[in-house]
Design a protein around this motif. Structure first.
Motif, mmCIF file in Angstrom:
data_model
loop_
_atom_site.group_PDB
_atom_site.id
_atom_site.type_symbol
_atom_site.label_atom_id
_atom_site.label_comp_id
_atom_site.label_asym_id
_atom_site.label_seq_id
_atom_site.Cartn_x
_atom_site.Cartn_y
_atom_site.Cartn_z
ATOM 1 N N ARG A 25 0.795 -1.248 -0.084
ATOM 2 C CA ARG A 25 -0.019 -0.096 -0.244
ATOM 3 C C ARG A 25 0.795 1.206 -0.023
ATOM 4 N N LEU A 26 2.013 1.040 0.786
ATOM 5 C CA LEU A 26 2.739 2.377 0.749
ATOM 6 C C LEU A 26 3.578 2.818 -0.465
ATOM 7 N N ARG A 27 3.822 1.768 -1.088
ATOM 8 C CA ARG A 27 4.462 1.987 -2.479
ATOM 9 C C ARG A 27 3.606 2.605 -3.375
ATOM 10 N N TYR A 28 2.367 2.132 -3.432
ATOM 11 C CA TYR A 28 1.240 2.833 -4.140
ATOM 12 C C TYR A 28 1.217 4.195 -3.645
ATOM 13 N N GLU A 29 0.810 4.402 -2.571
ATOM 14 C CA GLU A 29 0.554 5.921 -1.942
ATOM 15 C C GLU A 29 1.670 6.629 -2.298
ATOM 16 N N THR A 30 3.054 6.298 -1.958
ATOM 17 C CA THR A 30 3.945 7.230 -2.500
ATOM 18 C C THR A 30 4.236 7.458 -3.786
ATOM 19 N N LEU A 212 9.970 3.591 -0.544
ATOM 20 C CA LEU A 212 10.470 2.541 0.455
ATOM 21 C C LEU A 212 11.812 3.004 0.691
ATOM 22 N N ASN A 213 11.982 4.099 1.315
ATOM 23 C CA ASN A 213 13.490 4.413 1.587
ATOM 24 C C ASN A 213 13.919 3.726 2.999
ATOM 25 N N ILE A 214 12.884 3.489 3.863
ATOM 26 C CA ILE A 214 13.201 2.990 5.106
ATOM 27 C C ILE A 214 12.382 1.913 5.307
ATOM 28 N N CYS A 215 11.219 1.865 4.817
ATOM 29 C CA CYS A 215 10.111 0.673 5.172
ATOM 30 C C CYS A 215 10.590 -0.632 4.644
ATOM 31 N N ALA A 216 11.064 -0.775 3.725
ATOM 32 C CA ALA A 216 11.691 -2.023 3.118
ATOM 33 C C ALA A 216 12.708 -2.848 4.095
ATOM 34 N N TYR A 229 2.024 2.320 11.265
ATOM 35 C CA TYR A 229 2.104 2.727 9.791
ATOM 36 C C TYR A 229 1.962 4.156 9.530
ATOM 37 N N ARG A 230 1.198 4.707 10.001
ATOM 38 C CA ARG A 230 0.943 6.306 9.961
ATOM 39 C C ARG A 230 2.209 7.111 10.115
ATOM 40 N N GLN A 231 2.877 6.770 10.984
ATOM 41 C CA GLN A 231 4.383 7.316 11.343
ATOM 42 C C GLN A 231 5.112 6.911 10.428
ATOM 43 N N LEU A 232 5.210 5.707 9.970
ATOM 44 C CA LEU A 232 6.301 5.417 8.717
ATOM 45 C C LEU A 232 5.876 6.137 7.534
ATOM 46 N N GLN A 233 4.601 6.168 7.232
ATOM 47 C CA GLN A 233 3.994 6.709 6.072
ATOM 48 C C GLN A 233 4.501 8.489 5.942
ATOM 49 N N ALA A 234 4.320 8.924 7.168
ATOM 50 C CA ALA A 234 4.765 10.233 7.109
ATOM 51 C C ALA A 234 6.393 10.458 6.941
ATOM 52 N N LEU A 235 7.022 9.541 7.674
ATOM 53 C CA LEU A 235 8.450 9.296 7.320
ATOM 54 C C LEU A 235 8.862 9.213 5.818
ATOM 55 N N GLU A 236 8.178 8.214 5.273
ATOM 56 C CA GLU A 236 8.386 8.078 3.664
ATOM 57 C C GLU A 236 8.182 9.266 2.785
ATOM 58 N N PHE A 237 6.881 9.895 2.999
ATOM 59 C CA PHE A 237 6.587 10.904 2.595
ATOM 60 C C PHE A 237 7.797 12.084 2.356
ATOM 61 N N GLN A 238 8.502 12.265 3.757
ATOM 62 C CA GLN A 238 9.422 13.221 3.819
ATOM 63 C C GLN A 238 10.417 12.815 3.149
ATOM 64 N N ASP A 241 11.960 12.435 -1.821
ATOM 65 C CA ASP A 241 12.464 13.243 -2.740
ATOM 66 C C ASP A 241 13.700 14.140 -2.139
ATOM 67 N N LYS A 242 14.260 13.443 -0.801
ATOM 68 C CA LYS A 242 15.346 14.035 -0.150
ATOM 69 C C LYS A 242 16.619 13.409 -0.355
ATOM 70 N N TYR A 243 17.300 13.999 -1.113
ATOM 71 C CA TYR A 243 18.694 13.514 -1.384
ATOM 72 C C TYR A 243 19.409 13.107 -0.036
ATOM 73 N N PRO A 244 20.236 12.073 0.521
ATOM 74 C CA PRO A 244 20.582 11.154 -0.524
ATOM 75 C C PRO A 244 19.797 9.906 -0.431
ATOM 76 N N TYR A 245 18.650 9.953 0.314
ATOM 77 C CA TYR A 245 17.596 8.677 0.799
ATOM 78 C C TYR A 245 17.187 7.960 -0.773
ATOM 79 N N PRO A 246 16.768 8.750 -1.639
ATOM 80 C CA PRO A 246 16.510 7.989 -2.671
ATOM 81 C C PRO A 246 17.432 6.839 -3.608
ATOM 82 N N LEU A 247 18.716 7.040 -3.272
ATOM 83 C CA LEU A 247 19.679 6.484 -4.058
ATOM 84 C C LEU A 247 19.888 4.944 -3.511
ATOM 85 N N LEU A 248 19.292 4.794 -2.397
ATOM 86 C CA LEU A 248 19.325 3.282 -1.755
ATOM 87 C C LEU A 248 17.838 2.987 -1.251
#
Length: 259
Positions: A25-30, A212-216, A229-238, A241-248
């Motif tokens: 679900r979080l993959r779709y939402e993000t 899924l920068n952290i979730c996975a 889940y709500r807390q994790l969702q908020a973190l993933e949304f943050q 697009d914040k470098y360098p997190y998308p790289l991994l």
């Protein structure tokens, strides 16, 4: 060896089960959040290439957009048709069966304002050719979104999620993955593989995101707890697009716009 059409139909229930789990679900939402940054609220012509059972296609049809769902699996398309009927959006959804890398009978329907290619480009015979053909179908100013597993994430999945350090060592630098759903090696890509193709195909990069920068990499059990889940969702949304997190991140999402 190319993936046959209804091999995907054989894993329909596995696919549906995975998508209903918190990380699915979080993959779709993000990914939808990221697309919304670059699209207008007016009615769009959407092509969901390899959209399977229609989760994204039906989502966009419910928003009022006109969607063409293209997939090689008749089983997946039949499931999408049933879901569209249940959701009352059959009049805004066209189902089209095709091979993984071809675009039959779409010339009269182009151009599209939004093209999705999510979680399937690893299964086509030639990803660069497919990407080129999709870019041709974009309207001027149209948006294309590529989402798939980030090859760099395999090391982290083995080390953190399954706690298998020897597997993590083997994953370093690997560009292929033995996919159990289709029982063969499939390529692993990174965002740069498609970012580098945008200019060649008349598009510009407008977004490079991690999904899924952290979730996975976290234990799965707490993800089923609503507050967590709500807390994790908020973190993933943050982080998306914040470098360098998308790289991994577990998945990369590259979004381009037709010049």
């Amino acid at each position: 060896m190319p993936v046959e059409a209804d091999e995907f139909g054989g894993v329909l229930q596995l696919w549906k089960d995975e998508n209903h789990k918190p990380w699915g679900r979080l993959r779709y939402e993000t990914s939808r959040l990221n697309i919304a940054r670059h699209t207008k609220k007016e009615t769009l012509r959407v092509l969901d290439f390899g959209g399977g059972d229609g989760v994204d296609a039906i989502y966009y049809a419910k928003l009022g957009h006109l969607v063409t769902l293209m997939d090689c699996s008749p089983t997946m398309l039949a499931e999408a048709g049933r879901s569209a009927e249940e959701e009352g959006v059959s009049d805004r959804l066209v189902l089209c069966q095709t091979e993984q890398d071809s675009f039959p009978d779409l010339a009269v329907q182009q151009p599209f304002d939004l093209i999705l290619c999510h979680m399937m480009i690893e299964f086509v015979p030639d990803a660069q050719i497919l990407f080129k053909e999709m870019c041709k179908l974009l309207a001027k100013g149209g948006v294309i979104s590529i989402l798939d597993t980030n090859r760099y994430s395999d090391v982290y999945m083995s080390a953190f999620q399954t706690n298998k350090i020897p597997d993590a060592i083997k994953a370093v630098g690997r560009k292929e993955y033995f996919h159990p759903w289709v029982n063969r090696l499939t390529p692993r890509f990174a965002a740069d593989d498609f970012i580098n193709q945008l200019d060649i195909n008349g598009c510009s990069l407008i977004g490079h995101y991690g999904v899924l920068n952290i979730c996975a990499y976290l234990p799965n059990e707490p993800k089923f707890i609503p507050q967590y889940y709500r807390q994790l969702q908020a973190l993933e949304f943050q982080l998306t697009d914040k470098y360098p997190y998308p790289l991994l991140a577990r998945f990369f999402q590259v979004i381009g716009r037709k010049n």
